[in-house]
Design a protein around this motif. Structure first.
Motif, PDB file in Angstrom:
ATOM      1  N   ILE A  28      34.301 -12.827  74.540  1.00 51.54           N
ATOM      2  CA  ILE A  28      33.627 -12.100  73.462  1.00 51.54           C
ATOM      3  C   ILE A  28      33.178 -10.729  73.950  1.00 51.54           C
ATOM      4  CG2 ILE A  28      31.530 -12.059  72.044  1.00 51.54           C
ATOM      5  CD1 ILE A  28      31.922 -15.106  71.668  1.00 51.54           C
ATOM      6  N   SER A  29      32.637 -10.664  75.145  1.00 51.07           N
ATOM      7  CA  SER A  29      32.221  -9.371  75.704  1.00 51.07           C
ATOM      8  C   SER A  29      33.407  -8.426  75.833  1.00 51.07           C
ATOM      9  CB  SER A  29      31.570  -9.555  77.075  1.00 51.07           C
ATOM     10  OG  SER A  29      30.387 -10.268  76.965  1.00 51.07           O
ATOM     11  N   LYS A  30      34.504  -8.936  76.342  1.00 53.84           N
ATOM     12  CA  LYS A  30      35.698  -8.111  76.532  1.00 53.84           C
ATOM     13  C   LYS A  30      36.273  -7.675  75.179  1.00 53.84           C
ATOM     14  CE  LYS A  30      38.443  -6.660  79.824  1.00 53.84           C
ATOM     15  NZ  LYS A  30      38.029  -5.849  80.920  1.00 53.84           N
ATOM     16  N   ALA A  31      36.256  -8.556  74.184  1.00 53.21           N
ATOM     17  CA  ALA A  31      36.780  -8.210  72.861  1.00 53.21           C
ATOM     18  C   ALA A  31      35.917  -7.140  72.190  1.00 53.21           C
ATOM     19  CB  ALA A  31      36.861  -9.453  71.979  1.00 53.21           C
ATOM     20  N   THR A  32      34.607  -7.226  72.336  1.00 52.69           N
ATOM     21  CA  THR A  32      33.754  -6.195  71.738  1.00 52.69           C
ATOM     22  C   THR A  32      33.959  -4.846  72.421  1.00 52.69           C
ATOM     23  OG1 THR A  32      31.871  -6.873  73.102  1.00 52.69           O
ATOM     24  CG2 THR A  32      31.998  -7.795  70.896  1.00 52.69           C
ATOM     25  N   GLU A  33      34.263  -4.858  73.710  1.00 53.91           N
ATOM     26  CA  GLU A  33      34.575  -3.613  74.407  1.00 53.91           C
ATOM     27  C   GLU A  33      35.890  -3.014  73.899  1.00 53.91           C
ATOM     28  OE1 GLU A  33      34.699  -4.346  78.599  1.00 53.91           O
ATOM     29  OE2 GLU A  33      32.638  -5.073  78.655  1.00 53.91           O
ATOM     30  N   ALA A  34      36.797  -3.863  73.432  1.00 54.10           N
ATOM     31  CA  ALA A  34      38.113  -3.400  72.980  1.00 54.10           C
ATOM     32  C   ALA A  34      38.123  -2.937  71.521  1.00 54.10           C
ATOM     33  CB  ALA A  34      39.139  -4.520  73.165  1.00 54.10           C
ATOM     34  N   LEU A  35      37.003  -3.100  70.821  1.00 57.76           N
ATOM     35  CA  LEU A  35      36.957  -2.645  69.431  1.00 57.76           C
ATOM     36  C   LEU A  35      37.193  -1.142  69.358  1.00 57.76           C
ATOM     37  CD1 LEU A  35      33.849  -4.607  68.111  1.00 57.76           C
ATOM     38  CD2 LEU A  35      36.202  -4.872  67.323  1.00 57.76           C
ATOM     39  N   PRO A  36      37.759  -0.665  68.243  1.00 53.20           N
ATOM     40  CA  PRO A  36      37.956   0.777  68.109  1.00 53.20           C
ATOM     41  C   PRO A  36      36.610   1.505  68.113  1.00 53.20           C
ATOM     42  CG  PRO A  36      38.702  -0.391  66.123  1.00 53.20           C
ATOM     43  CD  PRO A  36      38.247  -1.409  67.100  1.00 53.20           C
ATOM     44  N   ARG A  37      36.603   2.700  68.668  1.00 55.21           N
ATOM     45  CA  ARG A  37      35.378   3.508  68.745  1.00 55.21           C
ATOM     46  C   ARG A  37      35.216   4.258  67.429  1.00 55.21           C
ATOM     47  NH1 ARG A  37      34.786   0.530  72.649  1.00 55.21           N
ATOM     48  NH2 ARG A  37      35.032   1.166  74.791  1.00 55.21           N
ATOM     49  N   ILE A  38      34.507   3.641  66.488  1.00 55.46           N
ATOM     50  CA  ILE A  38      34.281   4.224  65.167  1.00 55.46           C
ATOM     51  C   ILE A  38      32.770   4.397  64.996  1.00 55.46           C
ATOM     52  CG2 ILE A  38      34.531   3.890  62.683  1.00 55.46           C
ATOM     53  CD1 ILE A  38      36.944   2.090  63.288  1.00 55.46           C
ATOM     54  N   VAL A  39      32.356   5.612  64.637  1.00 51.56           N
ATOM     55  CA  VAL A  39      30.938   5.871  64.403  1.00 51.56           C
ATOM     56  C   VAL A  39      30.477   5.028  63.225  1.00 51.56           C
ATOM     57  CG1 VAL A  39      29.237   7.629  63.778  1.00 51.56           C
ATOM     58  CG2 VAL A  39      31.113   8.198  65.322  1.00 51.56           C
ATOM     59  N   GLY A  40      29.389   4.300  63.387  1.00 45.70           N
ATOM     60  CA  GLY A  40      28.836   3.477  62.324  1.00 45.70           C
ATOM     61  C   GLY A  40      29.371   2.060  62.286  1.00 45.70           C
ATOM     62  N   LEU A  41      30.268   1.696  63.196  1.00 50.11           N
ATOM     63  CA  LEU A  41      30.808   0.337  63.248  1.00 50.11           C
ATOM     64  C   LEU A  41      29.712  -0.615  63.715  1.00 50.11           C
ATOM     65  CD1 LEU A  41      33.624  -1.166  62.979  1.00 50.11           C
ATOM     66  CD2 LEU A  41      33.665  -1.088  65.456  1.00 50.11           C
ATOM     67  N   VAL A  42      29.437  -1.651  62.938  1.00 51.36           N
ATOM     68  CA  VAL A  42      28.377  -2.603  63.254  1.00 51.36           C
ATOM     69  C   VAL A  42      28.986  -3.986  63.418  1.00 51.36           C
ATOM     70  CG1 VAL A  42      26.224  -3.660  62.455  1.00 51.36           C
ATOM     71  CG2 VAL A  42      26.702  -1.255  61.938  1.00 51.36           C
ATOM     72  N   ILE A  43      28.725  -4.619  64.544  1.00 57.10           N
ATOM     73  CA  ILE A  43      29.191  -5.987  64.786  1.00 57.10           C
ATOM     74  C   ILE A  43      28.218  -6.946  64.118  1.00 57.10           C
ATOM     75  CG2 ILE A  43      29.664  -7.742  66.523  1.00 57.10           C
ATOM     76  CD1 ILE A  43      30.314  -5.421  68.450  1.00 57.10           C
ATOM     77  N   LYS A  44      28.744  -7.795  63.254  1.00 59.10           N
ATOM     78  CA  LYS A  44      27.906  -8.769  62.549  1.00 59.10           C
ATOM     79  C   LYS A  44      27.923 -10.134  63.215  1.00 59.10           C
ATOM     80  CE  LYS A  44      26.214  -6.399  59.210  1.00 59.10           C
ATOM     81  NZ  LYS A  44      24.784  -6.232  59.080  1.00 59.10           N
ATOM     82  N   LYS A  45      29.115 -10.578  63.644  1.00 59.46           N
ATOM     83  CA  LYS A  45      29.233 -11.929  64.195  1.00 59.46           C
ATOM     84  C   LYS A  45      30.508 -12.012  65.014  1.00 59.46           C
ATOM     85  CE  LYS A  45      30.373 -15.266  61.313  1.00 59.46           C
ATOM     86  NZ  LYS A  45      30.350 -16.330  60.285  1.00 59.46           N
ATOM     87  N   VAL A  72      32.995  -7.231  61.669  1.00 55.84           N
ATOM     88  CA  VAL A  72      32.316  -5.938  61.719  1.00 55.84           C
ATOM     89  C   VAL A  72      32.164  -5.382  60.311  1.00 55.84           C
ATOM     90  CG1 VAL A  72      33.198  -5.410  64.021  1.00 55.84           C
ATOM     91  CG2 VAL A  72      34.445  -4.615  62.021  1.00 55.84           C
ATOM     92  N   VAL A  73      31.273  -4.407  60.173  1.00 58.33           N
ATOM     93  CA  VAL A  73      31.117  -3.658  58.934  1.00 58.33           C
ATOM     94  C   VAL A  73      31.244  -2.192  59.285  1.00 58.33           C
ATOM     95  CG1 VAL A  73      29.550  -3.054  57.052  1.00 58.33           C
ATOM     96  CG2 VAL A  73      29.624  -5.401  57.897  1.00 58.33           C
ATOM     97  N   ASP A  74      32.101  -1.494  58.530  1.00 60.54           N
ATOM     98  CA  ASP A  74      32.304  -0.064  58.715  1.00 60.54           C
ATOM     99  C   ASP A  74      32.246   0.596  57.348  1.00 60.54           C
ATOM    100  OD1 ASP A  74      33.010   2.475  59.644  1.00 60.54           O
ATOM    101  OD2 ASP A  74      35.147   2.042  59.524  1.00 60.54           O
ATOM    102  N   SER A  75      31.268   1.481  57.158  1.00 63.57           N
ATOM    103  CA  SER A  75      31.088   2.183  55.874  1.00 63.57           C
ATOM    104  C   SER A  75      30.982   1.197  54.711  1.00 63.57           C
ATOM    105  CB  SER A  75      32.234   3.164  55.633  1.00 63.57           C
ATOM    106  OG  SER A  75      32.334   4.078  56.690  1.00 63.57           O
ATOM    107  N   GLY A  76      30.275   0.099  54.930  1.00 65.22           N
ATOM    108  CA  GLY A  76      30.073  -0.894  53.890  1.00 65.22           C
ATOM    109  C   GLY A  76      31.241  -1.851  53.692  1.00 65.22           C
ATOM    110  N   GLU A  77      32.338  -1.678  54.410  1.00 67.02           N
ATOM    111  CA  GLU A  77      33.505  -2.545  54.278  1.00 67.02           C
ATOM    112  C   GLU A  77      33.558  -3.549  55.427  1.00 67.02           C
ATOM    113  OE1 GLU A  77      38.342  -2.110  54.425  1.00 67.02           O
ATOM    114  OE2 GLU A  77      37.183  -0.441  53.613  1.00 67.02           O
ATOM    115  N   ALA A  78      33.633  -4.830  55.087  1.00 69.24           N
ATOM    116  CA  ALA A  78      33.690  -5.887  56.103  1.00 69.24           C
ATOM    117  C   ALA A  78      35.122  -6.080  56.580  1.00 69.24           C
ATOM    118  CB  ALA A  78      33.140  -7.187  55.543  1.00 69.24           C
ATOM    119  N   GLN A  79      35.283  -6.231  57.886  1.00 69.62           N
ATOM    120  CA  GLN A  79      36.590  -6.480  58.493  1.00 69.62           C
ATOM    121  C   GLN A  79      36.422  -7.491  59.611  1.00 69.62           C
ATOM    122  OE1 GLN A  79      38.117  -2.830  60.070  1.00 69.62           O
ATOM    123  NE2 GLN A  79      38.832  -2.092  58.094  1.00 69.62           N
ATOM    124  N   THR A  80      37.524  -8.122  59.960  1.00 67.79           N
ATOM    125  CA  THR A  80      37.542  -9.018  61.109  1.00 67.79           C
ATOM    126  C   THR A  80      38.651  -8.558  62.051  1.00 67.79           C
ATOM    127  OG1 THR A  80      36.741 -10.898  59.829  1.00 67.79           O
ATOM    128  CG2 THR A  80      37.844 -11.395  61.904  1.00 67.79           C
TER     129      THR A  80
END
Length: 99
Positions: A28-45, A72-80
């Motif tokens: 999980i730690s490694k996967a969160t590090e691999a997320l795209p670098r998007i301003v405002g990206l919030v990890i929910k679960k 994650v949520v980015d600009s109000g849009e939920a994604q996995t």
């Protein structure tokens, strides 16, 4: 004698389960590090799940892979974002999977 065997079996089971939990946290730690670098990206679960039987059928590695889903949520849009993770020699390797 039965009590001693029961204690040994329970201790071994706890060690296996603890190892899986630690592997999940590492992935999980490694996967969160691999997320795209998007301003405002919030990890929910985040969560782990086993890989599909189709992947396991063709898997040639020694370690068994797991899937990490990061919601994650980015600009109000939920994604996995989903990643396949394998731990080899104590290090986690993740690769993004397209859903």
């Amino acid at each position: 004698m039965r009590t001693a065997i029961t204690v040994v079996v329970l201790a071994a089971l706890l060690m296996v389960l603890n190892g899986r939990a630690e592997a999940g946290q590492t992935c999980i730690s490694k996967a969160t590090e691999a997320l795209p670098r998007i301003v405002g990206l919030v990890i929910k679960k985040s969560r782990t799940r086993p890989v599909s039987p189709e992947i396991l059928a063709s898997w040639k590695g020694q370690s068994r892979p797991i899937i990490i889903d990061v919601d994650v949520v980015d600009s109000g849009e939920a994604q996995t974002y989903s990643y396949m993770c394998v731990i080899t020699q104590g290090s986690a390797f993740v690769q993004r999977m397209m859903n």
